[in-house]
Design a protein around this motif. Structure first.
Motif, PDB file in Angstrom:
ATOM      1  N   THR A   1       0.967  -1.367  -0.121  1.00 23.92           N
ATOM      2  CA  THR A   1      -0.016  -0.030  -0.009  1.00 23.92           C
ATOM      3  C   THR A   1       0.738   1.144  -0.044  1.00 23.92           C
ATOM      4  OG1 THR A   1      -1.852  -0.944   1.113  1.00 23.92           O
ATOM      5  CG2 THR A   1      -1.646   1.338   1.041  1.00 23.92           C
ATOM      6  N   PHE A   2       1.929   1.248   0.950  1.00 26.06           N
ATOM      7  CA  PHE A   2       2.828   2.506   0.852  1.00 26.06           C
ATOM      8  C   PHE A   2       3.607   2.774  -0.524  1.00 26.06           C
ATOM      9  CE2 PHE A   2       6.858   4.534   1.892  1.00 26.06           C
ATOM     10  CZ  PHE A   2       6.319   5.899   2.230  1.00 26.06           C
ATOM     11  N   LEU A   3       4.025   1.584  -1.106  1.00 23.19           N
ATOM     12  CA  LEU A   3       4.567   1.644  -2.573  1.00 23.19           C
ATOM     13  C   LEU A   3       3.374   2.235  -3.326  1.00 23.19           C
ATOM     14  CD1 LEU A   3       7.540   0.679  -2.397  1.00 23.19           C
ATOM     15  CD2 LEU A   3       6.572  -1.305  -4.284  1.00 23.19           C
ATOM     16  N   ARG A   4       2.182   1.772  -3.379  1.00 21.12           N
ATOM     17  CA  ARG A   4       1.083   2.168  -4.225  1.00 21.12           C
ATOM     18  C   ARG A   4       0.931   3.864  -4.009  1.00 21.12           C
ATOM     19  NH1 ARG A   4      -2.012  -1.295  -7.094  1.00 21.12           N
ATOM     20  NH2 ARG A   4      -3.896  -0.100  -6.583  1.00 21.12           N
TER      21      ARG A   4
ATOM     22  N   ALA B   1       3.557   5.738  -5.846  1.00 18.44           N
ATOM     23  CA  ALA B   1       3.176   5.612  -7.428  1.00 18.44           C
ATOM     24  C   ALA B   1       1.848   6.399  -7.578  1.00 18.44           C
ATOM     25  CB  ALA B   1       3.092   4.373  -7.545  1.00 18.44           C
ATOM     26  N   ASP B   2       1.263   6.838  -6.647  1.00 16.03           N
ATOM     27  CA  ASP B   2      -0.130   7.516  -6.903  1.00 16.03           C
ATOM     28  C   ASP B   2      -1.139   6.493  -7.390  1.00 16.03           C
ATOM     29  OD1 ASP B   2      -1.706   9.990  -6.913  1.00 16.03           O
ATOM     30  OD2 ASP B   2      -1.545  10.005  -9.233  1.00 16.03           O
ATOM     31  N   LEU B   3      -1.103   5.294  -6.967  1.00 12.87           N
ATOM     32  CA  LEU B   3      -2.088   4.229  -7.061  1.00 12.87           C
ATOM     33  C   LEU B   3      -3.148   4.184  -6.186  1.00 12.87           C
ATOM     34  CD1 LEU B   3      -0.120   1.576  -8.799  1.00 12.87           C
ATOM     35  CD2 LEU B   3      -1.300   3.143  -9.999  1.00 12.87           C
ATOM     36  N   GLU B   4      -2.742   4.812  -4.863  1.00 18.66           N
ATOM     37  CA  GLU B   4      -3.645   5.005  -3.726  1.00 18.66           C
ATOM     38  C   GLU B   4      -3.439   6.333  -3.128  1.00 18.66           C
ATOM     39  OE1 GLU B   4      -5.936   2.881  -2.922  1.00 18.66           O
ATOM     40  OE2 GLU B   4      -5.026   0.991  -3.840  1.00 18.66           O
ATOM     41  N   GLN B   5      -4.568   6.950  -2.577  1.00 19.18           N
ATOM     42  CA  GLN B   5      -4.226   8.457  -2.244  1.00 19.18           C
ATOM     43  C   GLN B   5      -4.437   8.172  -0.504  1.00 19.18           C
ATOM     44  OE1 GLN B   5      -6.155   7.824  -5.071  1.00 19.18           O
ATOM     45  NE2 GLN B   5      -4.306   8.331  -5.911  1.00 19.18           N
ATOM     46  N   PRO B   6      -3.546   9.140   0.104  1.00 20.59           N
ATOM     47  CA  PRO B   6      -3.607   8.997   1.622  1.00 20.59           C
ATOM     48  C   PRO B   6      -4.948   9.763   2.175  1.00 20.59           C
ATOM     49  CG  PRO B   6      -1.918  10.630   0.705  1.00 20.59           C
ATOM     50  CD  PRO B   6      -2.333   9.880  -0.243  1.00 20.59           C
ATOM     51  N   THR B   7      -5.300   9.486   3.340  1.00 19.64           N
ATOM     52  CA  THR B   7      -6.440  10.029   3.788  1.00 19.64           C
ATOM     53  C   THR B   7      -5.944  11.073   5.090  1.00 19.64           C
ATOM     54  OG1 THR B   7      -6.777   7.962   5.461  1.00 19.64           O
ATOM     55  CG2 THR B   7      -8.077   8.314   3.270  1.00 19.64           C
ATOM     56  N   SER B   8      -4.567  10.942   5.414  1.00 20.44           N
ATOM     57  CA  SER B   8      -3.865  12.033   6.209  1.00 20.44           C
ATOM     58  C   SER B   8      -2.647  11.919   6.113  1.00 20.44           C
ATOM     59  CB  SER B   8      -4.373  11.618   7.605  1.00 20.44           C
ATOM     60  OG  SER B   8      -3.777  10.125   7.870  1.00 20.44           O
ATOM     61  N   GLY B   9      -2.075  13.242   6.575  1.00 21.38           N
ATOM     62  CA  GLY B   9      -0.697  13.334   6.501  1.00 21.38           C
ATOM     63  C   GLY B   9      -0.401  13.809   5.154  1.00 21.38           C
ATOM     64  N   SER B  10       1.176  13.883   4.651  1.00 24.46           N
ATOM     65  CA  SER B  10       1.356  14.290   3.413  1.00 24.46           C
ATOM     66  C   SER B  10       2.650  13.296   2.956  1.00 24.46           C
ATOM     67  CB  SER B  10       2.029  15.445   3.559  1.00 24.46           C
ATOM     68  OG  SER B  10       3.213  15.798   4.399  1.00 24.46           O
ATOM     69  N   ILE B  11       2.641  13.325   1.434  1.00 24.65           N
ATOM     70  CA  ILE B  11       3.946  12.720   0.986  1.00 24.65           C
ATOM     71  C   ILE B  11       4.405  13.465  -0.393  1.00 24.65           C
ATOM     72  CG2 ILE B  11       2.466  11.155  -0.424  1.00 24.65           C
ATOM     73  CD1 ILE B  11       4.494   8.881  -0.073  1.00 24.65           C
ATOM     74  N   THR B  12       5.678  13.426  -0.391  1.00 22.72           N
ATOM     75  CA  THR B  12       6.310  14.078  -1.691  1.00 22.72           C
ATOM     76  C   THR B  12       7.273  13.109  -2.503  1.00 22.72           C
ATOM     77  OG1 THR B  12       8.149  15.096  -0.545  1.00 22.72           O
ATOM     78  CG2 THR B  12       5.957  16.417  -0.765  1.00 22.72           C
ATOM     79  N   VAL B  13       7.099  13.133  -3.729  1.00 17.53           N
ATOM     80  CA  VAL B  13       8.012  12.253  -4.407  1.00 17.53           C
ATOM     81  C   VAL B  13       8.776  13.430  -5.400  1.00 17.53           C
ATOM     82  CG1 VAL B  13       8.248  10.618  -6.161  1.00 17.53           C
ATOM     83  CG2 VAL B  13       6.493  10.365  -4.442  1.00 17.53           C
ATOM     84  N   ASN B  14      10.159  13.140  -5.210  1.00 12.65           N
ATOM     85  CA  ASN B  14      10.954  14.509  -5.899  1.00 12.65           C
ATOM     86  C   ASN B  14      10.419  15.671  -5.412  1.00 12.65           C
ATOM     87  OD1 ASN B  14      12.808  12.449  -7.014  1.00 12.65           O
ATOM     88  ND2 ASN B  14      11.661  12.490  -8.787  1.00 12.65           N
TER      89      ASN B  14
ATOM     90  N   TYR C   1       7.858   0.704 -12.030  1.00 13.09           N
ATOM     91  CA  TYR C   1       7.061   0.009 -11.277  1.00 13.09           C
ATOM     92  C   TYR C   1       7.437  -1.554 -11.470  1.00 13.09           C
ATOM     93  CZ  TYR C   1       3.626  -1.076  -7.224  1.00 13.09           C
ATOM     94  OH  TYR C   1       2.994  -1.205  -6.079  1.00 13.09           O
ATOM     95  N   VAL C   2       7.778  -2.181 -10.764  1.00 12.99           N
ATOM     96  CA  VAL C   2       7.935  -3.859 -11.040  1.00 12.99           C
ATOM     97  C   VAL C   2       6.853  -4.516  -9.962  1.00 12.99           C
ATOM     98  CG1 VAL C   2       9.300  -5.862 -10.866  1.00 12.99           C
ATOM     99  CG2 VAL C   2      10.218  -3.573 -11.719  1.00 12.99           C
ATOM    100  N   PHE C   3       5.888  -5.232 -10.835  1.00 15.40           N
ATOM    101  CA  PHE C   3       4.989  -6.022  -9.801  1.00 15.40           C
ATOM    102  C   PHE C   3       5.310  -7.290  -9.304  1.00 15.40           C
ATOM    103  CE2 PHE C   3       2.806  -3.034 -12.661  1.00 15.40           C
ATOM    104  CZ  PHE C   3       2.300  -2.300 -11.568  1.00 15.40           C
ATOM    105  N   GLN C   4       4.766  -7.892  -8.468  1.00 17.53           N
ATOM    106  CA  GLN C   4       5.018  -9.468  -7.939  1.00 17.53           C
ATOM    107  C   GLN C   4       5.026 -10.356  -9.093  1.00 17.53           C
ATOM    108  OE1 GLN C   4       2.400 -10.381  -4.926  1.00 17.53           O
ATOM    109  NE2 GLN C   4       2.464  -8.313  -3.890  1.00 17.53           N
ATOM    110  N   ALA C   5       4.267 -10.245  -9.933  1.00 18.88           N
ATOM    111  CA  ALA C   5       4.415 -11.190 -11.322  1.00 18.88           C
ATOM    112  C   ALA C   5       4.898 -10.347 -12.543  1.00 18.88           C
ATOM    113  CB  ALA C   5       2.941 -11.639 -11.802  1.00 18.88           C
ATOM    114  N   PRO C   6       5.643 -10.879 -13.351  1.00 17.53           N
ATOM    115  CA  PRO C   6       5.992 -10.242 -14.468  1.00 17.53           C
ATOM    116  C   PRO C   6       5.178  -9.249 -15.337  1.00 17.53           C
ATOM    117  CG  PRO C   6       7.081 -12.340 -14.445  1.00 17.53           C
ATOM    118  CD  PRO C   6       5.764 -12.354 -13.655  1.00 17.53           C
ATOM    119  N   ALA C   7       3.976  -9.630 -15.291  1.00 13.08           N
ATOM    120  CA  ALA C   7       2.799  -8.990 -16.215  1.00 13.08           C
ATOM    121  C   ALA C   7       3.245  -8.508 -17.531  1.00 13.08           C
ATOM    122  CB  ALA C   7       2.388  -7.812 -15.207  1.00 13.08           C
ATOM    123  N   LEU C   8       3.781  -9.394 -18.128  1.00 14.69           N
ATOM    124  CA  LEU C   8       4.060  -9.309 -19.605  1.00 14.69           C
ATOM    125  C   LEU C   8       3.046  -9.881 -20.557  1.00 14.69           C
ATOM    126  CD1 LEU C   8       7.817 -11.045 -19.422  1.00 14.69           C
ATOM    127  CD2 LEU C   8       7.079  -8.347 -19.203  1.00 14.69           C
TER     128      LEU C   8
END
Length: 260
Positions: free
Chosen positions: A52-55, A58-71, A86-93
């Motif tokens: 979830t933190f990785l997501r 990656a902007d795939l989930e949005q936090p409901t409190s606090g803040s986060i910055t990337v670069n 992003y590299v997923f658990q399965a290769p997803a090719l």
């Protein structure tokens, strides 16, 4: 290591999912800095919020409190600026596309013109030169995952997010890819955020290990590694390695005993 500007900065970060059975607190009060060029592993029990933190990064989930910055900007702006792969658990090719066509996919989406050179360079980085015309089903699981890493590297993002990419592989292949990933990190100087359930893998790969508690996901310990940059596989038998592994294990045990 001395840190340059933070690539990821989370302050009092929380994320709560609303479900039919009530609210589920996935992340709670997470404070973390990831510096440029670090290899940071996240370890904890299933459901503790590692992915979830990785997501969120990656902007795939949005936090409901606090803040986060990337670069230094929001995750949504970082995504638009192609700040991460992003590299997923399965290769997803895609099975109907060759390896080079799979690696080319993000380049096509982004409209980048120098695709052939980028594909060649990234396949060389993951030691898949000569396999570009093969289809995923013609490659082993480890080779497919290397192709997935090449795809994430193809547009040269500085940040690589890896969600337990080697978890489904056998131990021998996993050891080999761990060693290859360290070499890749040394060559590219990428910042890597890596999710794993394996204590030896986290200790072997990382400059910093983030230990997380069961839900609600909290950071219970942040362990800086003092292992040398050059890490042959047999470093895992040294007292220094075993000491770090014991501290991670202690952190996981302490997290399990945490109560609201």
């Amino acid at each position: 290591m001395s840190l340059a500007a933070s690539v990821v900065s989370a302050k009092n970060l929380g994320l709560t999912f609303s479900t039919n059975d009530g609210d589920v607190i996935a992340l709670s009060d997470v404070n973390l800095e990831i510096g440029a060029g670090e290899f940071v592993s996240f370890i904890g029990p299933s459901g503790c919020g590692k992915t979830t933190f990785l997501r969120v990064i990656a902007d795939l989930e949005q936090p409901t409190s606090g803040s986060i910055t990337v670069n230094g900007t929001s995750p949504s702006d970082a995504r638009l600026n192609r700040a991460y792969g992003y590299v997923f658990q399965a290769p997803a090719l895609y099975p109907w596309r060759t390896i080079e066509q799979n690696v080319a996919l993000p380049l096509e989406i982004m409209g980048l013109s120098d695709r052939a050179a980028r594909i060649q360079r990234t396949l060389e980085l993951v030691n898949l030169t000569g396999f570009q015309k093969k289809y995923p089903w013609q490659l082993s699981g480890g080779m497919q995952q290397r192709a997935s890493i090449a795809r994430a590297l193809s547009f040269d993002a500085d940040l690589l997010l890896m969600d337990e990419p080697f978890g489904a592989l056998d131990e021998i292949v996993r050891d080999h890819l761990n060693s290859e990933l360290l070499k890749l990190w040394a060559r590219t100087k990428k910042t890597i955020a890596f999710v794993t359930h394996s204590i030896p893998e986290a200790v072997y790969l990382s400059t910093k290990i983030v230990v997380m508690s069961p839900r609600p996901g909290r950071v219970t310990d942040i362990i800086e590694s003092d292992l040398p940059a050059e890490r042959p596989l047999d470093i895992r038998e040294t007292p220094e390695f075993l000491r770090l592994a014991a501290r991670v294990r202690d952190g996981l045990r302490a997290g399990h005993s945490y109560e609201e």
